[in-house]
Design a protein around this motif. Structure first.
Motif, PDB file in Angstrom:
ATOM      1  N   ASN A   9      50.486  57.741 -22.485  1.00 24.72           N
ATOM      2  CA  ASN A   9      51.542  57.668 -23.500  1.00 24.72           C
ATOM      3  C   ASN A   9      52.714  56.804 -23.027  1.00 24.72           C
ATOM      4  O   ASN A   9      52.714  56.269 -21.911  1.00 24.72           O
ATOM      5  CB  ASN A   9      51.989  59.074 -23.930  1.00 24.72           C
ATOM      6  CG  ASN A   9      52.735  59.828 -22.836  1.00 24.72           C
ATOM      7  OD1 ASN A   9      53.288  59.257 -21.903  1.00 24.72           O
ATOM      8  ND2 ASN A   9      52.749  61.148 -22.964  1.00 24.72           N
ATOM      9  N   ALA A  10      53.726  56.668 -23.857  1.00 22.68           N
ATOM     10  CA  ALA A  10      54.891  55.819 -23.567  1.00 22.68           C
ATOM     11  C   ALA A  10      55.645  56.270 -22.326  1.00 22.68           C
ATOM     12  O   ALA A  10      56.356  55.479 -21.703  1.00 22.68           O
ATOM     13  CB  ALA A  10      55.816  55.783 -24.779  1.00 22.68           C
ATOM     14  N   ASP A  11      55.507  57.536 -21.965  1.00 24.95           N
ATOM     15  CA  ASP A  11      56.175  58.054 -20.766  1.00 24.95           C
ATOM     16  C   ASP A  11      55.329  57.882 -19.509  1.00 24.95           C
ATOM     17  O   ASP A  11      55.707  58.351 -18.442  1.00 24.95           O
ATOM     18  CB  ASP A  11      56.518  59.534 -20.962  1.00 24.95           C
ATOM     19  CG  ASP A  11      57.524  59.759 -22.079  1.00 24.95           C
ATOM     20  OD1 ASP A  11      58.430  58.918 -22.232  1.00 24.95           O
ATOM     21  OD2 ASP A  11      57.382  60.768 -22.796  1.00 24.95           O
TER      22      ASP A  11
END
Length: 173
Positions: A9-11
């Protein structure tokens, strides 16, 4: 199929995903070799252990017979059946069967689908950037670190090509 390129994911956190989400890739070489596969580990964000969901079509062989000097490989049959070629021996494997190819086991292995139905299996292995892979059928030796292949029949003695008649002068400054 999803348009996602990764389960990360984006994290930067790897999230769960269904195997069908990973891109389907395929290869073939001549009439003998070919398979389709999904690199689950890469899609999931992994880079130390390789896990691929592979499908071998009837009459196809997965790859030339080979063994790894530094990497261990594992195969687990999910659906269908195939023939494991292990050195001079052959073994029929079916759903639920498992095999390990330990690093340094100098016996070539390949998978061949002898049936009239596709066979699905997991291949699990290390991703050692320094691995050396030997292909007994062709005599090829692949040195992954250099990205090069060599002919095993062209071996050299340790001192071959070295002039041992005199010491070399030191460079002048």
């Amino acid at each position: 199929m999803s348009d996602k390129i990764s389960a990360v994911n984006a994290d930067g956190v790897s999230e769960p995903f269904t195997a069908e989400t990973a891109p389907l890739e395929a290869f073939s070489h001549g009439e003998r070799f070919g398979s389709s596969f999904r690199h689950l580990s890469s899609f999931g964000g992994g880079d130390h252990v390789g896990v691929a969901l592979e499908e071998l079509a009837p009459g196809k062989e997965s790859n030339p017979s080979h063994y790894h000097m530094l990497e261990e490989e594992h195969a687990y049959i999910l659906d269908g059946a195939l023939t494991l070629k292990l050195g001079a021996r052959s073994f029929i494997m079916k759903a639920g069967d498992y095999v390990c190819f330990p690093a340094g086991q100098k016996v070539g292995h390949s998978l061949f689908n002898h049936t009239d139905a596709p066979c699905r299996y997991l291949i699990i292995g290390e991703r050692n950037p320094n691995d050396v892979i030997v292909y007994p059928e062709s005599g090829r030796v692949c040195v992954r670190l250099t990205g090069e292949g060599y002919d095993k029949a062209s071996t050299m003695e340790y001192w071959q090509g070295i002039d041992a008649s005199a010491s070399r002068p030191l460079p002048q400054e």
